[in-house]
Write an enzyme that holds these catalytic residues in place. Structure first.
Site, PDB file in Angstrom:
ATOM      1  N   ASP A  16       0.948  -1.281   0.348  1.00 42.70           N
ATOM      2  CA  ASP A  16      -0.357  -0.004  -0.129  1.00 42.70           C
ATOM      3  C   ASP A  16       0.949   1.662   0.039  1.00 42.70           C
ATOM      4  OD1 ASP A  16      -1.367   2.429   0.529  1.00 42.70           O
ATOM      5  OD2 ASP A  16      -2.629   1.057   2.436  1.00 42.70           O
TER       6      ASP A  16
ATOM      7  N   LYS B  15       0.565  14.904  -9.954  1.00 42.92           N
ATOM      8  CA  LYS B  15       1.006  14.782 -11.260  1.00 42.92           C
ATOM      9  C   LYS B  15       2.296  15.726 -11.660  1.00 42.92           C
ATOM     10  CE  LYS B  15      -0.968  10.918 -11.895  1.00 42.92           C
ATOM     11  NZ  LYS B  15      -0.633   9.771 -11.568  1.00 42.92           N
TER      12      LYS B  15
ATOM     13  N   SER C  51       0.921  11.955 -15.643  1.00 43.59           N
ATOM     14  CA  SER C  51      -0.436  12.602 -16.124  1.00 43.59           C
ATOM     15  C   SER C  51       0.613  13.795 -17.522  1.00 43.59           C
ATOM     16  CB  SER C  51      -1.387  12.423 -15.807  1.00 43.59           C
ATOM     17  OG  SER C  51      -2.128  13.277 -16.304  1.00 43.59           O
TER      18      SER C  51
ATOM     19  N   THR D 145      -9.804   3.814 -17.714  1.00 45.89           N
ATOM     20  CA  THR D 145     -10.415   2.438 -16.493  1.00 45.89           C
ATOM     21  C   THR D 145     -10.713   3.141 -15.366  1.00 45.89           C
ATOM     22  OG1 THR D 145      -8.509   4.083 -15.621  1.00 45.89           O
ATOM     23  CG2 THR D 145      -7.418   2.379 -16.810  1.00 45.89           C
TER      24      THR D 145
ATOM     25  N   TYR E 153      -5.583  16.373  -8.216  1.00 41.54           N
ATOM     26  CA  TYR E 153      -5.050  14.878  -8.816  1.00 41.54           C
ATOM     27  C   TYR E 153      -3.853  15.551 -10.254  1.00 41.54           C
ATOM     28  CZ  TYR E 153      -4.564  11.190 -12.434  1.00 41.54           C
ATOM     29  OH  TYR E 153      -4.266  10.425 -13.337  1.00 41.54           O
TER      30      TYR E 153
ATOM     31  N   ASN F 193       3.702   3.277 -10.553  1.00 39.47           N
ATOM     32  CA  ASN F 193       1.777   3.397 -11.422  1.00 39.47           C
ATOM     33  C   ASN F 193       0.451   3.573 -10.637  1.00 39.47           C
ATOM     34  OD1 ASN F 193       0.406   2.355 -13.326  1.00 39.47           O
ATOM     35  ND2 ASN F 193      -0.610   1.169 -12.185  1.00 39.47           N
TER      36      ASN F 193
HETATM   37  P1  NAP Z   1      -6.358   2.370 -11.773  1.00 40.51           P
HETATM   38  O1  NAP Z   1      -7.667   1.140 -12.783  1.00 40.51           O
HETATM   39  O2  NAP Z   1      -8.036   3.240 -10.808  1.00 40.51           O
HETATM   40  O3  NAP Z   1      -6.115   1.443 -11.424  1.00 40.51           O
HETATM   41  C1  NAP Z   1      -4.944   1.967 -10.426  1.00 40.51           C
HETATM   42  C2  NAP Z   1      -4.958   0.958  -9.563  1.00 40.51           C
HETATM   43  O4  NAP Z   1      -3.554   1.709  -7.932  1.00 40.51           O
HETATM   44  C3  NAP Z   1      -5.357  -0.045  -8.750  1.00 40.51           C
HETATM   45  O5  NAP Z   1      -4.353  -1.093  -9.346  1.00 40.51           O
HETATM   46  C4  NAP Z   1      -5.281   0.649  -7.416  1.00 40.51           C
HETATM   47  O6  NAP Z   1      -5.624  -0.599  -6.381  1.00 40.51           O
HETATM   48  C5  NAP Z   1      -3.840   1.237  -7.456  1.00 40.51           C
HETATM   49  N1  NAP Z   1      -3.611   2.097  -5.952  1.00 40.51           N
HETATM   50  C6  NAP Z   1      -4.655   3.169  -5.243  1.00 40.51           C
HETATM   51  N2  NAP Z   1      -4.194   3.710  -4.071  1.00 40.51           N
HETATM   52  C7  NAP Z   1      -3.065   2.066  -3.982  1.00 40.51           C
HETATM   53  C8  NAP Z   1      -2.572   2.846  -2.524  1.00 40.51           C
HETATM   54  N3  NAP Z   1      -2.667   3.053  -1.719  1.00 40.51           N
HETATM   55  N4  NAP Z   1      -1.258   1.076  -2.681  1.00 40.51           N
HETATM   56  C9  NAP Z   1      -1.365   0.898  -3.918  1.00 40.51           C
HETATM   57  N5  NAP Z   1      -2.085   0.033  -5.267  1.00 40.51           N
HETATM   58  C10 NAP Z   1      -3.041   1.890  -4.564  1.00 40.51           C
HETATM   59  O7  NAP Z   1      -5.848   3.636 -12.474  1.00 40.51           O
HETATM   60  P2  NAP Z   1      -5.046   3.214 -14.107  1.00 40.51           P
HETATM   61  O8  NAP Z   1      -6.436   4.574 -14.908  1.00 40.51           O
HETATM   62  O9  NAP Z   1      -5.051   1.898 -13.988  1.00 40.51           O
HETATM   63  O10 NAP Z   1      -4.071   4.584 -13.645  1.00 40.51           O
HETATM   64  C11 NAP Z   1      -2.252   4.081 -13.798  1.00 40.51           C
HETATM   65  C12 NAP Z   1      -1.108   5.074 -13.911  1.00 40.51           C
HETATM   66  O11 NAP Z   1      -1.835   5.880 -14.462  1.00 40.51           O
HETATM   67  C13 NAP Z   1      -2.263   6.121 -12.156  1.00 40.51           C
HETATM   68  O12 NAP Z   1      -1.109   6.744 -12.097  1.00 40.51           O
HETATM   69  C14 NAP Z   1      -3.112   7.222 -12.916  1.00 40.51           C
HETATM   70  O13 NAP Z   1      -2.333   8.969 -12.276  1.00 40.51           O
HETATM   71  C15 NAP Z   1      -2.065   7.475 -14.384  1.00 40.51           C
HETATM   72  N6  NAP Z   1      -2.915   7.632 -15.339  1.00 40.51           N
HETATM   73  C16 NAP Z   1      -4.177   7.706 -16.398  1.00 40.51           C
HETATM   74  C17 NAP Z   1      -4.743   7.864 -17.323  1.00 40.51           C
HETATM   75  C18 NAP Z   1      -6.099   7.530 -17.831  1.00 40.51           C
HETATM   76  O14 NAP Z   1      -6.851   7.765 -18.736  1.00 40.51           O
HETATM   77  N7  NAP Z   1      -6.311   6.362 -16.903  1.00 40.51           N
HETATM   78  C19 NAP Z   1      -4.309   8.805 -17.670  1.00 40.51           C
HETATM   79  C20 NAP Z   1      -2.816   9.311 -16.781  1.00 40.51           C
HETATM   80  C21 NAP Z   1      -2.792   9.010 -16.269  1.00 40.51           C
HETATM   81  P3  NAP Z   1      -6.738  -0.913  -5.677  1.00 40.51           P
HETATM   82  O15 NAP Z   1      -7.173  -2.002  -7.116  1.00 40.51           O
HETATM   83  O16 NAP Z   1      -6.633  -1.668  -4.777  1.00 40.51           O
HETATM   84  O17 NAP Z   1      -7.672   0.277  -5.743  1.00 40.51           O
END
Ligand code: NAP
Length: 300
Positions: free
Chosen positions: A67, A203, A141, A235, A199, A95
């Site tokens: 975590d 970033k 991001s 996501t 948020y 990530n």
């Molecule tokens: P996601 O589907 O919500 O996945 C986030 C992951 O982080 C999940 O496995 C979540 O675990 C985990 N997490 C959250 N808090 C945590 C903690 N305290 N300790 C350990 N794990 C934790 O989001 P995603 O879109 O794949 O995002 C991945 C990365 O890409 C992030 O850094 C996000 O900011 C970045 N990003 C995403 C987008 C987009 O469009 N999706 C765009 C730009 C950047 P749980 O399942 O336990 O909640």
């Protein structure tokens, strides 16, 4: 299960779903990683087990409880790498992140605890275990550079100062949090074309931390550090917004800085889809639809 000399140890945090899980899936499928130890970081073991099952439990992928918002959990994780995996790490992909409205100080703190402070602590604690040519990827991001673009010139220059230290960065973050409480963000120069949210701010500061750590670590074991935008992917984080692309493409954007030879990358810089981007640039996608979608999803 100690790693052998030729085996790489690779950790992806928050890898039980979304883009992180796609990164693990790509590692598991590629023969280049057959011999490596891939650690699927998850804060919840059950969710991690479900993710592993989705991948058909590849032999080189191991569950790794972490975590990133908890200093205790980070200490345990570091001990686990020391005792179970031979105390070595080659690639760290930060990530894990959360999104919340961040309209109160508590929400902003909660968000920054995972997205910035936890990431920073994990990097600091794992740095000594990184081997020669290790790589750290901080998943960021484009919201970071878009947001920084809107800040007042004076504030942007503070963040981009090539001599900024982590202590100074932390003070800027604390000032930002205090300004949420006193409704003073604009007075401090926090203006932006995109909504000013903790948020996006998280970033900005991850990108700046990446620059500072790259500077601090350069020359030590030839370790390099990059910030990467995975692009706008469907996501849970963005409520699977329409118009977003597959998380698999997001994973490709991350893997670019993992797999490209070091001499073709610039240490400390920000990449998206294999292209180095400036630390601050004008929003280059239409955010109106995304904001509308997120608002609707929250209400339903
Ligand atoms: P996601 O589907 O919500 O996945 C986030 C992951 O982080 C999940 O496995 C979540 O675990 C985990 N997490 C959250 N808090 C945590 C903690 N305290 N300790 C350990 N794990 C934790 O989001 P995603 O879109 O794949 O995002 C991945 C990365 O890409 C992030 O850094 C996000 O900011 C970045 N990003 C995403 C987008 C987009 O469009 N999706 C765009 C730009 C950047 P749980 O399942 O336990 O909640």
């Amino acid at each position: 299960m100690s790693a052998t000399k030729n085996q790489r140890v690779i950790l992806v945090t928050g890898a039980n779903k979304g883009i992180g899980l796609e990164v693990i899936r790509k590692f598991a499928k590629s023969s280049s990683y057959n011999n490596d130890i891939i650690l699927l970081g998850t804060r919840d073991l059950k969710r991690g087990q479900d993710a592993l099952k989705q991948l058909d439990s590849p032999l080189n992928v191991h569950l790794f409880q972490l975590d990133t918002s908890s200093s205790e959990s980070i200490s345990h994780a570091v001990d686990e790498i020391k005792h179970k995996y031979g105390g070595q790490l080659d690639i760290l992909i930060n990530n894990a992140a959360i999104w919340n409205e961040g309209s109160t100080v508590n929400e902003a703190r909660e968000l920054l605890q995972t997205n910035y402070y936890g990431l920073k602590l994990l990097n600091e604690q794992l740095f000594p275990l990184l081997r020669e040519n290790g790589r750290v990827v901080n998943v960021s991001s484009s919201a970071g550079p878009w947001t920084l673009y809107g800040y007042s010139n004076e504030l942007r220059e503070k963040y981009l100062s090539p001599s900024l230290t982590i202590e100074e960065l932390d003070r800027l973050i604390e000032d930002y949090i205090s300004a949420i409480e006193t409704y003073n963000l604009k007075t401090l120069g926090y203006e932006s074309e995109i909504p000013i949210s903790p948020y996006s701010f998280s970033k900005v500061v991850v990108d700046i931390l990446t620059r500072i750590q790259a500077r601090q670590w350069s020359g030590k074991k030839n370790i390099t550090t990059y910030a990467v935008c995975p692009g706008f992917c469907s996501t849970d984080l963005n409520y699977r917004a329409p118009g977003s692309r597959s998380p698999e493409l997001g994973a490709d954007s991350i893997l670019y800085v993992v797999e490209t030879p070091q001499n073709e990358l610039e240490n400390g810089e920000f990449y998206r889809d294999g292209i180095k981007k400036p630390q601050s640039f004008q929003p280059d996608i239409d955010l109106g639809n995304l904001i509308e979608h997120v608002n609707k999803s929250k209400q339903s």
